[in-house]
Design a protein around this motif. Sequence first.
Motif, mmCIF file in Angstrom:
data_model
loop_
_atom_site.group_PDB
_atom_site.id
_atom_site.type_symbol
_atom_site.label_atom_id
_atom_site.label_comp_id
_atom_site.label_asym_id
_atom_site.label_seq_id
_atom_site.Cartn_x
_atom_site.Cartn_y
_atom_site.Cartn_z
ATOM 1 N N MET A 75 -4.367 1.524 5.746
ATOM 2 C CA MET A 75 -4.981 0.222 5.477
ATOM 3 C C MET A 75 -6.389 0.118 6.056
ATOM 4 S SD MET A 75 -1.778 -2.463 5.705
ATOM 5 C CE MET A 75 -0.974 -1.743 7.144
ATOM 6 N N SER A 76 -6.619 0.697 7.225
ATOM 7 C CA SER A 76 -7.962 0.617 7.810
ATOM 8 C C SER A 76 -8.973 1.386 6.977
ATOM 9 C CB SER A 76 -7.949 1.129 9.247
ATOM 10 O OG SER A 76 -7.545 2.485 9.311
ATOM 11 N N THR A 77 -8.627 2.612 6.568
ATOM 12 C CA THR A 77 -9.584 3.412 5.795
ATOM 13 C C THR A 77 -9.735 2.887 4.373
ATOM 14 O OG1 THR A 77 -7.816 5.004 5.273
ATOM 15 C CG2 THR A 77 -9.231 5.495 7.157
ATOM 16 N N LYS A 78 -8.681 2.291 3.830
ATOM 17 C CA LYS A 78 -8.774 1.742 2.483
ATOM 18 C C LYS A 78 -9.800 0.621 2.417
ATOM 19 C CE LYS A 78 -6.068 -0.634 -1.110
ATOM 20 N NZ LYS A 78 -4.700 -1.039 -1.558
ATOM 21 N N TYR A 79 -9.800 -0.238 3.422
ATOM 22 C CA TYR A 79 -10.649 -1.427 3.362
ATOM 23 C C TYR A 79 -11.961 -1.295 4.121
ATOM 24 C CZ TYR A 79 -6.602 -3.624 1.248
ATOM 25 O OH TYR A 79 -5.573 -3.923 0.396
ATOM 26 N N LEU A 80 -12.060 -0.311 5.041
ATOM 27 C CA LEU A 80 -13.285 -0.172 5.827
ATOM 28 C C LEU A 80 -13.943 1.194 5.706
ATOM 29 C CD1 LEU A 80 -12.135 -1.998 9.099
ATOM 30 C CD2 LEU A 80 -13.565 -2.917 7.265
ATOM 31 N N GLY A 81 -13.279 2.140 5.041
ATOM 32 C CA GLY A 81 -13.843 3.474 4.914
ATOM 33 C C GLY A 81 -13.302 4.418 5.970
ATOM 34 N N ASN A 82 -13.599 5.705 5.803
ATOM 35 C CA ASN A 82 -13.060 6.729 6.707
ATOM 36 C C ASN A 82 -13.572 6.594 8.136
ATOM 37 O OD1 ASN A 82 -11.707 7.818 4.529
ATOM 38 N ND2 ASN A 82 -13.187 9.470 4.184
ATOM 39 N N GLU A 122 0.788 3.537 8.450
ATOM 40 C CA GLU A 122 0.422 2.304 7.748
ATOM 41 C C GLU A 122 -1.002 1.873 8.106
ATOM 42 O OE1 GLU A 122 5.006 0.550 7.755
ATOM 43 O OE2 GLU A 122 3.432 -0.492 8.872
ATOM 44 N N CYS A 123 -1.316 1.872 9.410
ATOM 45 C CA CYS A 123 -2.644 1.408 9.824
ATOM 46 C C CYS A 123 -3.739 2.413 9.463
ATOM 47 C CB CYS A 123 -2.653 1.104 11.325
ATOM 48 S SG CYS A 123 -1.841 -0.462 11.744
ATOM 49 N N SER A 124 -3.422 3.697 9.487
ATOM 50 C CA SER A 124 -4.404 4.692 9.046
ATOM 51 C C SER A 124 -4.813 4.432 7.604
ATOM 52 C CB SER A 124 -3.837 6.108 9.177
ATOM 53 O OG SER A 124 -3.792 6.531 10.515
ATOM 54 N N ASN A 168 0.811 -1.215 0.000
ATOM 55 C CA ASN A 168 0.000 0.000 0.000
ATOM 56 C C ASN A 168 0.850 1.273 0.000
ATOM 57 O OD1 ASN A 168 -3.025 -0.938 0.575
ATOM 58 N ND2 ASN A 168 -1.663 -2.248 1.779
ATOM 59 N N ILE A 169 2.052 1.192 -0.559
ATOM 60 C CA ILE A 169 2.951 2.348 -0.553
ATOM 61 C C ILE A 169 2.382 3.537 -1.329
ATOM 62 C CG2 ILE A 169 5.240 3.184 -1.196
ATOM 63 C CD1 ILE A 169 5.225 1.331 1.248
ATOM 64 N N PRO A 170 1.806 3.352 -2.530
ATOM 65 C CA PRO A 170 1.241 4.517 -3.228
ATOM 66 C C PRO A 170 0.160 5.227 -2.412
ATOM 67 C CG PRO A 170 1.467 2.669 -4.743
ATOM 68 C CD PRO A 170 1.734 2.132 -3.381
ATOM 69 N N SER A 196 9.673 8.811 -3.360
ATOM 70 C CA SER A 196 8.549 9.631 -2.921
ATOM 71 C C SER A 196 8.849 11.089 -3.278
ATOM 72 C CB SER A 196 8.366 9.500 -1.410
ATOM 73 O OG SER A 196 9.322 10.291 -0.712
ATOM 74 N N PRO A 197 7.878 11.985 -3.126
ATOM 75 C CA PRO A 197 8.152 13.415 -3.372
ATOM 76 C C PRO A 197 9.222 13.980 -2.450
ATOM 77 C CG PRO A 197 5.784 12.986 -3.326
ATOM 78 C CD PRO A 197 6.457 11.732 -2.861
ATOM 79 N N TRP A 198 9.568 13.244 -1.370
ATOM 80 C CA TRP A 198 10.529 13.751 -0.391
ATOM 81 C C TRP A 198 11.840 12.965 -0.458
ATOM 82 C CZ3 TRP A 198 5.941 11.176 0.918
ATOM 83 C CH2 TRP A 198 4.811 11.962 0.751
ATOM 84 N N GLY A 199 11.997 12.180 -1.528
ATOM 85 C CA GLY A 199 13.193 11.371 -1.701
ATOM 86 C C GLY A 199 12.950 9.917 -1.325
ATOM 87 N N GLN A 200 14.007 9.108 -1.370
ATOM 88 C CA GLN A 200 13.912 7.697 -1.027
ATOM 89 C C GLN A 200 13.582 7.539 0.474
ATOM 90 O OE1 GLN A 200 14.762 4.596 -2.836
ATOM 91 N NE2 GLN A 200 14.276 5.874 -4.601
#
Length: 470
Positions: free
Chosen positions: A215-222, A211-213, A116-118, A199-203
């Motif tokens: 993944m949780s919102t991606k799969y369950l919504g805001n 990460e959890c913010s 989920n890096i992007p 990334s826009p800020w370099g490697q």
Amino acid sequence: MKVFNTLSLTKEEFIPMHENEINMYVCGPTVYNYIHIGNARSAIAFDTIRRYFEYKGYKVNYVSNFTDIDDKMITTAREQGTTVPALADKFIAAYFEDTKPLNIKPATTQPRATDNIPEIIEFVQDLIDNGYAYESEGDVYYRARKFNHYGELAHQNIDDMEHNAAGRLDDAEMARKEDPMDFAVWKAAKRDDEIAWESPWGQGRPGWHIECSVMSTKYLGNHFDIHGGGIDLAFPHHTNEIAQTEAKTGETFVNKWLHNGFVTVGDAEEKMSKSLGNFTTVHDLLQQVDDPMVLRFFMATTQYRRPIAFSERNMQQAERNLERIRTGYRNVAFREGDAVAGTDADVMTEITELVAKYDAAMDDDFNVQNALAVVYELVELANKYAERTTVHEDTVTEILHQIETLMGVFGVDGFSAAPDVDAEIQALIDERDAARANRDFARSDEIRDMLTQQGIILEDTPQGTRWHKA
């Protein structure tokens, strides 16, 4: 139904946002080693909660992640001469191998942070655009003080938090931050051999909390029903999740925050953790126990918010208690062969009342200890019913079904399987039956004594010989 919300420190009525459906996120392990008993406790506690929701008829969207990139992953991979992805693959496979015997159901979705890096980069950029985060020498930090409710979940004042955190920050990191309480949502790569993404800020790589913010919102919504994890995650991890997510979405992140208690070890009841080096891995423990269901039963039948004292003595007590339930089940199952058609209305009424008591206990913040007391009442009823001269098919079936169902909420199954008995023991039981039929009571008693020494207790009934473990 009421659940204890860590945010309010009170039991609150729980009503799902969507009828007949519950959305639930539970923080999973960082996969740089085998999971220990403390990790398993959290997984079992929330698996039991999930199972109870499903028992009540809800569809549960259960998301639990793998943290497969962080400082520990990088350090361990370097020490072992491997790559972070290879290390993650090894211990994610081990997680499934170790949790399967404990009857922990796979999550509906089990995302990996590195998949989920992007989305993480986009999330961080939104925080920057909204003024909640800033870049500094390739790192990106979140402005904790800009979020008005920072620290509410942990019930701490941000100034007290800053005082407590002061000794944990090195001079270089302090120089990069605007404020000591700011935390990293993106970390610049420090070495050429370090796993990193453009990334826009370099490697660099994501911070743990972001990460959890994502993944949780991606799969369950805001905004969703329940977020769970160990009580040690309330601060800083879940505190930072709230700050990040609500700053980005402008919505309430989670309705109910549920946290499980620690596993303690030793006479001092010290918290078990990898950092303290006092942990027992599930992988090792499974090599030592004869029946993984005993460990599941031990973990699942302590109310999730209470600490669990892990010891050999407590495990032995759990084994005896589980055998007590299995014996009651077998006693009734033994009567299936001579049950007659029909129903015993008085017993069926008692069963219905006991199930209602069980539900009431579980509706009170998943009070599994009170619910287990009801199971013991059901087992007592089962034992008494098995002793009746005449039993009826419908009632036998209902008792067996309810024991299986109620124990199934705890994740303990296998009741309908034939109990393990090796060929030698079965031969002795058969020989004793033959000796009794031939009135050779001396040999019958001798065999009974032999089996007793092996922990096998025999019961002679009008329907034949039954046995159970001592």
